[in-house]
Structures are given as structure tokens and as C-alpha cells.
Design an enzyme around this catalytic site. Structure first.
Site, mmCIF file in Angstrom:
data_model
loop_
_atom_site.group_PDB
_atom_site.id
_atom_site.type_symbol
_atom_site.label_atom_id
_atom_site.label_comp_id
_atom_site.label_asym_id
_atom_site.label_seq_id
_atom_site.Cartn_x
_atom_site.Cartn_y
_atom_site.Cartn_z
ATOM 1 N N PRO A 173 -97.059 -41.955 16.263
ATOM 2 C CA PRO A 173 -96.237 -43.191 16.152
ATOM 3 C C PRO A 173 -94.753 -42.908 16.085
ATOM 4 C CG PRO A 173 -97.989 -43.520 15.250
ATOM 5 C CD PRO A 173 -98.321 -42.106 15.371
ATOM 6 N N ASP A 174 -94.414 -41.989 14.950
ATOM 7 C CA ASP A 174 -93.074 -41.639 14.373
ATOM 8 C C ASP A 174 -92.319 -40.682 15.405
ATOM 9 O OD1 ASP A 174 -93.221 -43.476 12.679
ATOM 10 O OD2 ASP A 174 -93.299 -42.047 10.824
#
Length: 406
Positions: A173-174
């Protein structure tokens, strides 16, 4: 820096932690003037995240922070003070883009929400990238990479069969879908601005780009009404498909066989895997039924082989295989990364010579990037307030004494 493709673009960067910082880093590395607005009262969590240079903790010694903030300038502002908010507005007036990844409503508390910013600069591009977006029943939820992975189903699919979900940390996600989707949206908005003179409010819900990673699982449900579960290294289209031990401390090789010819070539390379001889003519389905036995037989041979030598032999034989590399391998021994000059050494004001990863793409007529190490906390406060916002040195000193520049 003037020769880089994004030279002349300025970003007032209120982002922190992973996805937001990585988004603006993609702009700063290619020439945008990214001014990171920070506060000593509430540090960017990455500044106090491991690893630290020489194991010595400090707000300017995090390798994680440094990697995500190369080429940026840093100023410290107390946004709870009206004078700090006024300085932020002056900075925004001289910027093309405002970026934040706070929960909806946070920027509004500082008088820096989109409506307020648009009132002072109608053509502004305003990037907001919260976990669930600016609207909807879950808009106020606070989330990080780990929770985003859980909410989207990514965590559910990661792990061994019959075991609890293992997840991937914040890695996906990041660092993959969210910053890349956000950066693409900002570039599109810049193009729109150039064509029309109009600004843009960009509302990124970080859960949604992460869902885009799960296309096969979503299709499997919508087409076959089947919910995929954790399968470890197993794959329907390949067998064997796994990671096997080699000689040395914690050395492994990944092998993926998707055709009968690759299977026969693998057996020929392994040679001494006598317990697998009876499966020499096995089809994919036959091999999948005997997957555990095959994995044991392969591991019995690979334990006595060098991962690097075995990888080269298997690849020459047409069998997909690769050493499972660790950080030392990537930095010191990866000939391809070295050829592409992926690792860049830069002088950091406190940590000295430090290592940075170059962007994973090269552009013609653009030299090596990044060119500047990550900034110290507030390193450029005087520079930005003086040269860009035209504040006198005495006024800056007064603001600092009175806690506005903290």
C-alpha cells in the site's frame, strides 16, 4: 536541477509517513521544488523509524525517512498558531500543488482545506490521499499501510494454507499502488492546468489503488463465485513452484516450473533426485497432486548446491529460477543494478555519505537522480522564508523565538 523535467513546479508538501512522502519524492527527484512542512511538536513518524545510521537514534538519522525524502527542502511550522497558518498560505500562493495524506478534516482545522486554499489560489492542484477518501461513511477512519492491506483483502491472501493471514506489512500500500496512482493523477492535473488554467481537487482513497492489486482474486469471485484463500508459494499454473534451501547461511533459490519440458530440464539439472525419477513423465496435474513429495525431493538436492551456480545452470536449461537475495546481495553483488547505476551515494548533513535508490526508470537527457540527500528537520526554514516569502531575518528570528517556527 533546472534541466530536470519537473523544474519550475513547486509543491507545498504536508505529507508524512510512507505513501504521501513517496508520492512527492517522485516529483522532487525529477526537479520539482518540494518544500516539506514539518513540526518538532509532531514529527513525521519516519524520522523516528529504523534503521538509524550507525545504530544511533535521531530525527535526522533515519534511513527510511531519508530514502523517502531525497531532494526535498524542509521547514518547520507550528500550524496551531495563526501566524504559522498565515505563512503556510503565503507558501501555497507561491506553489502549484498542495499535498497531504491526513484524515479528512485535518487540513481544515488549520484553515488549509481545499475551499480555503482555492479561495487564495483558484488554480491550485490539491492532492488529498486519506485512507478512505473525502466522502462516505468511513471517511473519518484513520489508517496506515497495514490496515489498508487488511481492509482491501491483500492481507487475507498472504500466508500459508490453513494458517492465519501473514500480510505484507506496509510494503504494497505505501510503496506501490498509492503513491504511483497519486503521482499519475497530479501529472494529469498539471497537464490539465497547462491546457485550461484550471486547478483540481484530487481525492485519493488509498484503499482503492490497493484493491487494484487483487484483480485475479476479484475476477475469480465474480466469474466463478470462488473466494481465493492463502496458498503460500503454490500456484495452479505451476508445479514445482517454491523456494528451496541451498548451501550457506539462510541461502535459498526460487524455482517455478510451468511446462512439462521445464520439468524434465529441472530433473536433468538436479540429477541426484532419485526419489523423483518415477515422476519424470508426470503432467502438471499429476505433479500438483504430488507437490509435497516433489518439494521434499528438490530440497534434498538443493541443500548441497550453491544458489548462484544452481540459478545459472537452471536458467541455461530454460527453467525459471532465481537466488532469493537479501539487502547485502542487492547493494553489493547485483550486477544489473550496478550497471544501471541504481544505487546513488549522496552527502547527508548529519549522516555523511548515505545510499539512495534511483527511480526505477531512466529518461533521455536526464542525468543521475536523486541529486540531494534528504533534509535535516527544518534545515531550509530560513532559506524558504527569506528568499521565497521575503521575510526579513529579524522577523524570522522573532517568529522562531515565539514558537511559530517549531
Amino acid at each position: 536541477m533546472n534541466a530536470l523535467p519537473l523544474a519550475g513546479v513547486r509543491i507545498a508538501d504536508f505529507t508524512w509517513i510512507g505513501a504521501g512522502s513517496f508520492t512527492t519524492k517522485m516529483f522532487s527527484d525529477f526537479g520539482a521544488d518540494v518544500i516539506k512542512i514539518e513540526s518538532q511538536q509532531r514529527l513525521d513518524s519516519l524520522r523516528i523509524s529504523r534503521p538509524f545510521k550507525d545504530g544511533k537514534q535521531g530525527v535526522n538519522r533515519s534511513g527510511y525517512f531519508s530514502e523517502r525524502n531525497s531532494n526535498k527542502r524542509s521547514i518547520t511550522l507550528n500550524l496551531k498558531d495563526e501566524r504559522g497558518q498565515a505563512i503556510a498560505r503565503r507558501l501555497i500562493q507561491r506553489s502549484d500543488i498542495v499535498a497531504n495524506n491526513f484524515t479528512p478534516g485535518t487540513m481544515e482545522k488549520f484553515g488549509l482545506g481545499y475551499d480555503a486554499v482555492r479561495a487564495i489560489k483558484p488554480e491550485i492542484i490539491y492532492l488529498a490521499m486519506s485512507m478512505q477518501g473525502a466522502t462516505g461513511p468511513e471517511r473519518d477512519y484513520l489508517g496506515y499501510g497495514l490496515t489498508i492491506g487488511a481492509l482491501t483483502g491483500l492481507q487475507f491472501l498472504s500466508g500459508l494454507p490453513g494458517r492465519e493471514p501473514a500480510g505484507t506489512g506496509t510494503n504494497y500500500p505505501d510503496h506501490i499502488p498509492n503513491p504511483c496512482h497519486a503521482a499519475f493523477a497530479v501529472l494529469a492535473a498539471l497537464r490539465h492546468l497547462r491546457r485550461t488554467g484550471e486547478g483540481q481537487f484530487i481525492d485519493v482513497a488509498q484503499t482503492e489503488p490497493t484493491v487494484s492489486l487483487l484483480g485475479p482474486s476479484v475476477l475469480d469471485f465474480t466469474v466463478n463465485d470462488r473466494v481465493q484463500v492463502r496458498s503460500g508459494n503454490e500456484r495452479e499454473h505451476a508445479c514445482p513452484h517454491g523456494v528451496y534451501p541451498c548451501t550457506g547461511d539462510d541461502r535459498w533459490i526460487a524455482i517455478s516450473v510451468s511446462s512439462d519440458s521445464q520439468w524434465r530440464a529441472l530433473l536433468q539439472v538436479l540429477g541426484s533426485a532419485q526419489e523423483l525419477e518415477s515422476l519424470a513423465g508426470a503432467s502438471l496435474q499429476d505433479r500438483r497432486r504430488e507437490a509435497a513429495r516433489i518439494d521434499e525431493g528438490i530440497a534434498a538436492v538443493t541443500r548441497g548446491r550453491s544458489a548462484e551456480e544452481l540459478m545459472e545452470t537452471l536458467q541455461r536449461a530454460g527453467v525459471p529460477a532465481s537466488v532469493v537475495r537479501n539487502a547485502r546481495d542487492l547493494v553489493e553483488d547485483d550486477a544489473q543494478l550496478r550497471h544501471r547505476q541504481h544505487w546513488v551515494s549522496l552527502d547527508h548533513a548529519e549522516m555523511g555519505r548515505t545510499l539512495y535508490g534511483a527511480p526505477p526508470y531512466r529518461m533521455s537527457d536526464v542525468g543521475q537522480v536523486p541529486t540531494r540527500a534528504a533534509p535535516l528537520l527544518g534545515e531550509h526554514t530560513d532559506e524558504v522564508l527569506g528568499s521565497l516569502l521575503d521575510l526579513a531575518a529579524e522577523e524570522i528570528d522573532t517568529l522562531r523565538t515565539e514558537g511559530v517556527l517549531t
